[in-house]
Design a protein around this motif. Structure first.
Motif, PDB file in Angstrom:
ATOM      1  N   ILE A  27       0.834  -1.206   0.000  1.00 41.55           N
ATOM      2  CA  ILE A  27       0.000   0.000   0.000  1.00 41.55           C
ATOM      3  C   ILE A  27       0.867   1.253   0.000  1.00 41.55           C
ATOM      4  O   ILE A  27       0.571   2.234  -0.692  1.00 41.55           O
ATOM      5  N   ARG A  28       1.960   1.248   0.758  1.00 35.91           N
ATOM      6  CA  ARG A  28       2.849   2.416   0.745  1.00 35.91           C
ATOM      7  C   ARG A  28       3.405   2.661  -0.658  1.00 35.91           C
ATOM      8  O   ARG A  28       3.443   3.795  -1.143  1.00 35.91           O
ATOM      9  N   THR A  29       3.817   1.595  -1.321  1.00 41.40           N
ATOM     10  CA  THR A  29       4.306   1.727  -2.690  1.00 41.40           C
ATOM     11  C   THR A  29       3.213   2.222  -3.619  1.00 41.40           C
ATOM     12  O   THR A  29       3.440   3.089  -4.474  1.00 41.40           O
ATOM     13  N   GLY A  30       1.997   1.693  -3.438  1.00 38.46           N
ATOM     14  CA  GLY A  30       0.877   2.091  -4.280  1.00 38.46           C
ATOM     15  C   GLY A  30       0.521   3.554  -4.129  1.00 38.46           C
ATOM     16  O   GLY A  30       0.185   4.236  -5.112  1.00 38.46           O
ATOM     17  N   ILE A  31       0.559   4.075  -2.911  1.00 39.39           N
ATOM     18  CA  ILE A  31       0.264   5.492  -2.685  1.00 39.39           C
ATOM     19  C   ILE A  31       1.283   6.361  -3.412  1.00 39.39           C
ATOM     20  O   ILE A  31       0.930   7.299  -4.140  1.00 39.39           O
ATOM     21  N   ARG A  32       2.553   6.047  -3.201  1.00 43.53           N
ATOM     22  CA  ARG A  32       3.614   6.845  -3.816  1.00 43.53           C
ATOM     23  C   ARG A  32       3.509   6.804  -5.346  1.00 43.53           C
ATOM     24  O   ARG A  32       3.511   7.855  -6.007  1.00 43.53           O
ATOM     25  N   GLU A  33       3.403   5.605  -5.890  1.00 43.36           N
ATOM     26  CA  GLU A  33       3.377   5.465  -7.347  1.00 43.36           C
ATOM     27  C   GLU A  33       2.086   5.991  -7.955  1.00 43.36           C
ATOM     28  O   GLU A  33       2.102   6.563  -9.056  1.00 43.36           O
ATOM     29  N   GLY A  34       0.963   5.816  -7.238  1.00 47.13           N
ATOM     30  CA  GLY A  34      -0.309   6.299  -7.755  1.00 47.13           C
ATOM     31  C   GLY A  34      -0.348   7.813  -7.868  1.00 47.13           C
ATOM     32  O   GLY A  34      -0.819   8.361  -8.877  1.00 47.13           O
ATOM     33  N   LEU A  35       0.156   8.512  -6.849  1.00 45.68           N
ATOM     34  CA  LEU A  35       0.169   9.976  -6.896  1.00 45.68           C
ATOM     35  C   LEU A  35       1.145  10.477  -7.962  1.00 45.68           C
ATOM     36  O   LEU A  35       0.855  11.467  -8.652  1.00 45.68           O
ATOM     37  N   GLN A  36       2.263   9.799  -8.125  1.00 48.06           N
ATOM     38  CA  GLN A  36       3.200  10.187  -9.183  1.00 48.06           C
ATOM     39  C   GLN A  36       2.574   9.971 -10.558  1.00 48.06           C
ATOM     40  O   GLN A  36       2.740  10.810 -11.461  1.00 48.06           O
ATOM     41  N   ILE A  48      -8.385  11.402  -5.892  1.00 48.44           N
ATOM     42  CA  ILE A  48      -9.129  11.003  -4.698  1.00 48.44           C
ATOM     43  C   ILE A  48      -8.455   9.765  -4.115  1.00 48.44           C
ATOM     44  O   ILE A  48      -8.107   8.836  -4.847  1.00 48.44           O
ATOM     45  N   ILE A  49      -8.263   9.753  -2.800  1.00 50.42           N
ATOM     46  CA  ILE A  49      -7.772   8.556  -2.101  1.00 50.42           C
ATOM     47  C   ILE A  49      -8.879   8.073  -1.175  1.00 50.42           C
ATOM     48  O   ILE A  49      -9.449   8.862  -0.409  1.00 50.42           O
ATOM     49  N   THR A  50      -9.204   6.796  -1.238  1.00 45.55           N
ATOM     50  CA  THR A  50     -10.213   6.225  -0.351  1.00 45.55           C
ATOM     51  C   THR A  50      -9.804   4.798   0.011  1.00 45.55           C
ATOM     52  O   THR A  50      -8.747   4.324  -0.409  1.00 45.55           O
ATOM     53  N   GLY A  51     -10.623   4.124   0.811  1.00 45.70           N
ATOM     54  CA  GLY A  51     -10.303   2.774   1.246  1.00 45.70           C
ATOM     55  C   GLY A  51     -11.347   1.766   0.804  1.00 45.70           C
ATOM     56  O   GLY A  51     -12.525   2.102   0.692  1.00 45.70           O
ATOM     57  N   ALA A  52     -10.906   0.539   0.571  1.00 48.24           N
ATOM     58  CA  ALA A  52     -11.822  -0.537   0.217  1.00 48.24           C
ATOM     59  C   ALA A  52     -12.490  -1.073   1.477  1.00 48.24           C
ATOM     60  O   ALA A  52     -11.900  -1.087   2.559  1.00 48.24           O
ATOM     61  N   GLY A  53     -13.729  -1.520   1.332  1.00 47.71           N
ATOM     62  CA  GLY A  53     -14.466  -2.044   2.480  1.00 47.71           C
ATOM     63  C   GLY A  53     -15.098  -0.918   3.269  1.00 47.71           C
ATOM     64  O   GLY A  53     -14.709   0.240   3.167  1.00 47.71           O
ATOM     65  N   GLY A  54     -16.076  -1.242   4.085  1.00 49.98           N
ATOM     66  CA  GLY A  54     -16.793  -0.204   4.810  1.00 49.98           C
ATOM     67  C   GLY A  54     -16.275   0.073   6.205  1.00 49.98           C
ATOM     68  O   GLY A  54     -16.720   1.016   6.854  1.00 49.98           O
ATOM     69  N   LYS A  55     -15.309  -0.709   6.678  1.00 53.57           N
ATOM     70  CA  LYS A  55     -14.885  -0.586   8.075  1.00 53.57           C
ATOM     71  C   LYS A  55     -13.746   0.398   8.278  1.00 53.57           C
ATOM     72  O   LYS A  55     -13.680   1.084   9.308  1.00 53.57           O
ATOM     73  N   ALA A  56     -12.823   0.449   7.322  1.00 50.43           N
ATOM     74  CA  ALA A  56     -11.621   1.255   7.533  1.00 50.43           C
ATOM     75  C   ALA A  56     -11.204   1.977   6.268  1.00 50.43           C
ATOM     76  O   ALA A  56     -11.231   1.400   5.170  1.00 50.43           O
ATOM     77  N   PHE A  57     -10.798   3.221   6.435  1.00 50.85           N
ATOM     78  CA  PHE A  57     -10.032   3.917   5.398  1.00 50.85           C
ATOM     79  C   PHE A  57      -8.603   3.406   5.458  1.00 50.85           C
ATOM     80  O   PHE A  57      -8.062   2.867   4.494  1.00 50.85           O
ATOM     81  N   CYS A  58      -7.981   3.547   6.631  1.00 46.07           N
ATOM     82  CA  CYS A  58      -6.633   3.023   6.848  1.00 46.07           C
ATOM     83  C   CYS A  58      -6.372   2.992   8.340  1.00 46.07           C
ATOM     84  O   CYS A  58      -6.498   4.015   9.021  1.00 46.07           O
ATOM     85  N   ALA A  59      -6.012   1.815   8.863  1.00 44.03           N
ATOM     86  CA  ALA A  59      -5.805   1.648  10.304  1.00 44.03           C
ATOM     87  C   ALA A  59      -4.416   2.058  10.752  1.00 44.03           C
ATOM     88  O   ALA A  59      -4.087   1.941  11.935  1.00 44.03           O
ATOM     89  N   GLY A  60      -3.586   2.546   9.834  1.00 41.56           N
ATOM     90  CA  GLY A  60      -2.258   3.009  10.215  1.00 41.56           C
ATOM     91  C   GLY A  60      -1.179   1.998   9.903  1.00 41.56           C
ATOM     92  O   GLY A  60      -1.310   1.168   9.000  1.00 41.56           O
ATOM     93  N   ASP A  79      10.983   6.383   5.076  1.00 40.96           N
ATOM     94  CA  ASP A  79      10.099   5.934   3.997  1.00 40.96           C
ATOM     95  C   ASP A  79       8.649   6.244   4.319  1.00 40.96           C
ATOM     96  O   ASP A  79       7.895   6.737   3.463  1.00 40.96           O
ATOM     97  N   ALA A  80       8.231   5.983   5.577  1.00 41.39           N
ATOM     98  CA  ALA A  80       6.839   6.232   5.970  1.00 41.39           C
ATOM     99  C   ALA A  80       6.488   7.709   5.867  1.00 41.39           C
ATOM    100  O   ALA A  80       5.408   8.069   5.378  1.00 41.39           O
ATOM    101  N   PRO A  87       0.653  13.188  -0.449  1.00 40.09           N
ATOM    102  CA  PRO A  87      -0.461  14.015  -0.948  1.00 40.09           C
ATOM    103  C   PRO A  87      -0.168  15.509  -0.849  1.00 40.09           C
ATOM    104  O   PRO A  87      -0.578  16.289  -1.721  1.00 40.09           O
ATOM    105  N   GLU A  88       0.541  15.909   0.186  1.00 36.88           N
ATOM    106  CA  GLU A  88       0.901  17.315   0.371  1.00 36.88           C
ATOM    107  C   GLU A  88       1.875  17.763  -0.713  1.00 36.88           C
ATOM    108  O   GLU A  88       1.810  18.896  -1.207  1.00 36.88           O
TER     109      GLU A  88
END
Length: 250
Positions: A27-36, A48-60, A79-80, A87-88
């Motif tokens: 997921i960390r790789t996906g965020i970086r590469e997706g925004l690029q 737009i960034i969102t999460g799959a499933g209805g329970k969590a966007f991201c638990a950290g 890296d984190a 996004p910033e």
């Protein structure tokens, strides 16, 4: 990480709901590469960034993968922080659509975006204190939004707040019904995408001027130090063993 384009809108979906979309390596790789990827696509105006499933966007953070070696911990945290601040640093506006819990790094990822839309079921927290740690990106951004006293309270107690409280504090731009979250995020993105492209990007750049620098370096250097303390080992072990931590009372 799923990457989808709808007209002028790129949608990045954190896609490990069985792990509450925690910040795994994938997921960390996906965020970086997706925004690029979105920044390089001339047709895309807003992400737009969102999460799959209805329970969590991201638990950290994916706590089970923490390494207590100081050098490895520092490399992980560098890296984190790069991912959480992505996004910033993105050229184009980023909207985070929070569809459930946004804890720790998930909350911080949302804080780095330009706008947060929250479903009524959304919850936000920086619970790192319960592990004997402190938030990273939030420690240098949260007080600018909610004020120093509230940021200290959230960081020292680690208790979650609901979507309406997050809205009252200025964290969230809008609170919407769960079933309308993505559609409302897309509608907002389309309105932004209809504005002059260069002016929108410059507005983001101007408002974000001065961000980064020494406060980021302090956060990066502080994390490995805390991780070497016995309290962090106890907090993380207690979390993994699903028990209450017994912190050093000295």
């Amino acid at each position: 990480m799923n990457y989808d384009v709808r007209g002028k809108i790129a949608i990045l979906t954190l896609d490990e709901p069985n792990k509450l979309n925690a910040l795994t390596t994938g997921i960390r790789t996906g965020i970086r590469e997706g925004l690029q990827r979105a920044d390089k696509d001339d047709e895309v105006r807003v992400t737009i960034i969102t999460g799959a499933g209805g329970k969590a966007f991201c638990a950290g953070a994916d706590i089970g993968t923490f390494d207590f070696d100081p050098e490895n911990a520092r490399a992980f945290f560098i890296d984190a922080m790069e991912v959480l601040s992505a996004p910033e640093r993105a050229l184009k506006p980023v909207i985070t659509a929070v569809n459930g819990i946004a804890y720790g790094g998930g909350f911080e990822l949302a804080l780095a975006s330009d706008f947060i839309l929250a479903a009524e079921s959304a919850r936000f927290a920086v619970p790192e204190i319960k592990l004997g740690l402190l938030p990273g990106f939030a420690i240098v951004r949260l007080q600018d939004i909610v004020g120093r006293a509230k940021a200290k309270e959230m960081s020292m107690l680690g208790d979650p707040i609901d979507a309406m409280e997050a809205s009252r504090l200025g964290i969230v731009s809008r609170v919407v019904p769960n079933e309308r979250l993505l559609s409302d995020a897309i509608a907002l993105a389309e309105r932004i995408a209809s504005q002059p492209r260069l002016a929108v990007q410059m507005a983001k750049s101007f408002y974000n001027r001065g961000l980064g620098g020494d406060e980021m370096r302090h956060a990066i250097d502080g994390f490995p130090f805390l991780l070497t303390h016995a309290d962090a080992r106890e907090g993380i072990n207690a979390f993994l063993e699903k028990r209450e931590p017994r912190f050093d009372e000295r």
